[in-house]
Design a protein around this motif. Structure first.
Motif, PDB file in Angstrom:
ATOM      1  N   GLY A  41       0.779  -1.240   0.000  1.00  9.38           N
ATOM      2  CA  GLY A  41       0.000   0.000   0.000  1.00  9.38           C
ATOM      3  C   GLY A  41       0.806   1.283   0.000  1.00  9.38           C
ATOM      4  O   GLY A  41       0.244   2.373   0.146  1.00  9.38           O
ATOM      5  N   LYS A  42       2.109   1.193  -0.203  1.00  9.52           N
ATOM      6  CA  LYS A  42       2.969   2.384  -0.159  1.00  9.52           C
ATOM      7  C   LYS A  42       2.607   3.379  -1.271  1.00  9.52           C
ATOM      8  O   LYS A  42       2.388   4.562  -1.007  1.00  9.52           O
ATOM      9  N   SER A  43       2.554   2.891  -2.508  1.00 11.23           N
ATOM     10  CA  SER A  43       2.289   3.786  -3.642  1.00 11.23           C
ATOM     11  C   SER A  43       0.893   4.376  -3.575  1.00 11.23           C
ATOM     12  O   SER A  43       0.700   5.554  -3.894  1.00 11.23           O
ATOM     13  N   THR A  44      -0.070   3.575  -3.160  1.00  7.07           N
ATOM     14  CA  THR A  44      -1.439   4.086  -3.053  1.00  7.07           C
ATOM     15  C   THR A  44      -1.496   5.228  -2.038  1.00  7.07           C
ATOM     16  O   THR A  44      -2.142   6.251  -2.275  1.00  7.07           O
ATOM     17  N   THR A  45      -0.790   5.071  -0.923  1.00  2.00           N
ATOM     18  CA  THR A  45      -0.729   6.151   0.076  1.00  2.00           C
ATOM     19  C   THR A  45      -0.129   7.414  -0.539  1.00  2.00           C
ATOM     20  O   THR A  45      -0.680   8.517  -0.395  1.00  2.00           O
ATOM     21  N   LEU A  46       0.966   7.245  -1.260  1.00  3.54           N
ATOM     22  CA  LEU A  46       1.634   8.396  -1.887  1.00  3.54           C
ATOM     23  C   LEU A  46       0.719   9.060  -2.923  1.00  3.54           C
ATOM     24  O   LEU A  46       0.641  10.287  -3.002  1.00  3.54           O
ATOM     25  N   ARG A  47       0.018   8.219  -3.679  1.00  2.16           N
ATOM     26  CA  ARG A  47      -0.855   8.754  -4.735  1.00  2.16           C
ATOM     27  C   ARG A  47      -2.038   9.518  -4.141  1.00  2.16           C
ATOM     28  O   ARG A  47      -2.521  10.482  -4.739  1.00  2.16           O
ATOM     29  N   MET A  48      -2.501   9.117  -2.971  1.00  2.00           N
ATOM     30  CA  MET A  48      -3.578   9.871  -2.312  1.00  2.00           C
ATOM     31  C   MET A  48      -3.061  11.237  -1.865  1.00  2.00           C
ATOM     32  O   MET A  48      -3.755  12.247  -1.983  1.00  2.00           O
ATOM     33  N   ILE A  49      -1.811  11.288  -1.374  1.00  2.00           N
ATOM     34  CA  ILE A  49      -1.231  12.574  -0.959  1.00  2.00           C
ATOM     35  C   ILE A  49      -1.054  13.477  -2.184  1.00  2.00           C
ATOM     36  O   ILE A  49      -1.298  14.680  -2.130  1.00  2.00           O
ATOM     37  N   ALA A  50      -0.666  12.861  -3.298  1.00  5.35           N
ATOM     38  CA  ALA A  50      -0.452  13.626  -4.531  1.00  5.35           C
ATOM     39  C   ALA A  50      -1.763  14.107  -5.148  1.00  5.35           C
ATOM     40  O   ALA A  50      -1.776  15.093  -5.890  1.00  5.35           O
ATOM     41  N   GLY A  51      -2.850  13.403  -4.879  1.00  6.15           N
ATOM     42  CA  GLY A  51      -4.138  13.777  -5.460  1.00  6.15           C
ATOM     43  C   GLY A  51      -4.453  13.022  -6.729  1.00  6.15           C
ATOM     44  O   GLY A  51      -5.341  13.414  -7.483  1.00  6.15           O
ATOM     45  N   ILE A  60      -6.432  14.463   4.395  1.00  6.75           N
ATOM     46  CA  ILE A  60      -5.038  14.860   4.191  1.00  6.75           C
ATOM     47  C   ILE A  60      -4.936  16.374   4.290  1.00  6.75           C
ATOM     48  O   ILE A  60      -5.735  17.091   3.682  1.00  6.75           O
ATOM     49  N   ARG A  61      -3.960  16.850   5.066  1.00  5.05           N
ATOM     50  CA  ARG A  61      -3.736  18.282   5.224  1.00  5.05           C
ATOM     51  C   ARG A  61      -2.307  18.631   4.848  1.00  5.05           C
ATOM     52  O   ARG A  61      -1.387  17.907   5.204  1.00  5.05           O
ATOM     53  N   VAL A  62      -2.154  19.750   4.148  1.00  3.20           N
ATOM     54  CA  VAL A  62      -0.830  20.275   3.829  1.00  3.20           C
ATOM     55  C   VAL A  62      -0.760  21.696   4.368  1.00  3.20           C
ATOM     56  O   VAL A  62      -1.630  22.514   4.064  1.00  3.20           O
ATOM     57  N   ALA A  63       0.243  21.969   5.186  1.00  3.49           N
ATOM     58  CA  ALA A  63       0.408  23.277   5.822  1.00  3.49           C
ATOM     59  C   ALA A  63      -0.888  23.726   6.498  1.00  3.49           C
ATOM     60  O   ALA A  63      -1.293  24.888   6.397  1.00  3.49           O
ATOM     61  N   GLY A  64      -1.558  22.783   7.151  1.00  2.00           N
ATOM     62  CA  GLY A  64      -2.764  23.097   7.904  1.00  2.00           C
ATOM     63  C   GLY A  64      -4.034  23.171   7.078  1.00  2.00           C
ATOM     64  O   GLY A  64      -5.130  23.256   7.635  1.00  2.00           O
ATOM     65  N   GLN A  65      -3.909  23.144   5.743  1.00  2.00           N
ATOM     66  CA  GLN A  65      -5.084  23.230   4.871  1.00  2.00           C
ATOM     67  C   GLN A  65      -5.517  21.837   4.440  1.00  2.00           C
ATOM     68  O   GLN A  65      -4.681  21.050   3.996  1.00  2.00           O
ATOM     69  N   ARG A  66      -6.800  21.576   4.512  1.00  2.00           N
ATOM     70  CA  ARG A  66      -7.293  20.283   4.042  1.00  2.00           C
ATOM     71  C   ARG A  66      -7.225  20.224   2.519  1.00  2.00           C
ATOM     72  O   ARG A  66      -7.743  21.104   1.830  1.00  2.00           O
ATOM     73  N   VAL A  67      -6.522  19.232   1.977  1.00  5.58           N
ATOM     74  CA  VAL A  67      -6.466  19.069   0.513  1.00  5.58           C
ATOM     75  C   VAL A  67      -7.279  17.866   0.042  1.00  5.58           C
ATOM     76  O   VAL A  67      -7.566  17.760  -1.151  1.00  5.58           O
ATOM     77  N   ALA A  68      -7.628  16.969   0.952  1.00  5.66           N
ATOM     78  CA  ALA A  68      -8.435  15.826   0.527  1.00  5.66           C
ATOM     79  C   ALA A  68      -9.202  15.195   1.675  1.00  5.66           C
ATOM     80  O   ALA A  68      -8.671  15.018   2.769  1.00  5.66           O
TER      81      ALA A  68
END
Ligand code: ADP
Ligand code: ADP
Length: 225
Positions: A41-51, A60-68
């Protein structure tokens, strides 16, 4: 504050879930390695972070902002996230400099930034070449600085060095570690190579069947039986 927060994300493709409740917190300038066997599940996790992969649940949050979250996903090009994937090819019809500058505004500042990055990886003299005129290791360096050029808050690397031979791989790890530290982004590096994780990571998350089974600094994990 954390730069990247992955909160209990899950993704199922078939009966068996690929990712079942993964959480990660990565601070600016920190490298977290996702380590584990193929299919965990490593790549799937990364792909969710990437969008580029949907979430069934979690956030998923980046710099405090929800992106997903399952109901709303910021498209990948609007996330401050850079990616280097093993098979993410350079644009073949663009020169090295054009590849690195892709996504930057056409200003003198951008041109200087591209030249700086090319110099940093020793490829300034290849700025006007096309990707097919470069070696595999050189292409990998271009892919890395292309991802860094837009100054992303989060950098994702999926087995970025696995196509390189042993000597180049060691060299690239050192160069990448320096560049990533300078960039100050939160880094998630996927690998199935424990040596690579031990060498590059501030923290290691060991995945198994869609879950994080162990998490800690390389030293903490190395000490455990
Ligand atoms: P890893 O990166 O650790 O090798 P992946 O995240 O690629 O693992 O895959 C996790 C599981 O999800 C595997 O069983 C894989 O076959 C499955 N999987 C991944 N992507 C897809 C997809 N697009 N469609 C169906 N199954 C998928
Ligand atoms: P696939 O295996 O499905 O081709 P890729 O990782 O190559 O997956 O890309 C999936 C999608 O993500 C593609 O539509 C691609 O355009 C997009 N994508 C890939 N890399 C980037 C990036 N650096 N920035 C924005 N979008 C990207």
């Amino acid at each position: 504050a954390p730069m990247l927060e992955v909160i209990d994300v899950a993704r199922r493709f078939s009966v068996t879930p690929a990712v079942r409740g993964v959480s990660l917190t990565v601070w600016p300038g920190e490298v977290t390695c996702l380590l584990g066997p193929s299919g965990c599940g490593k790549s799937t996790t990364l792909r969710m972070i990437a969008g580029i992969e949907h979430l069934d649940s979690g956030e998923i949050r980046v710099a405090g902002q929800r992106v997903a979250d399952p109901r709303h996903e910021v498209p990948p090009e609007r996330r401050p996230v850079g990616m280097v994937f093993q098979d993410l090819a350079l644009f073949p019809h663009m020169t090295v400099a054009e590849n690195v500058g892709f996504g930057l505004p056409r200003t003198r500042g951008s041109a200087e930034q591209v030249a700086h990055l090319l110099g940093r990886v020793g490829l300034l003299h290849h700025a006007d070449r096309y990707p097919h005129q470069l070696s595999g290791g050189e292409q990998q360096r271009v892919a890395l600085i292309r991802a860094l050029a837009t100054r992303p808050r989060v950098m994702l690397l999926d087995e970025p060095f696995s196509s390189l031979d042993q000597r180049l791989r060691v060299e690239m790890r050192e160069l990448a570690a320096d560049l990533l530290r300078e960039a100050g982004a939160a880094v998630v590096l996927v690998t199935h190579d424990p040596d690579e994780a031990m060498m590059m990571a501030d923290r290691v998350a060991i995945m198994w069947e869609g879950r994080i089974r162990q998490e800690g600094t390389p030293l903490e994990l190395y000490r455990q039986p």
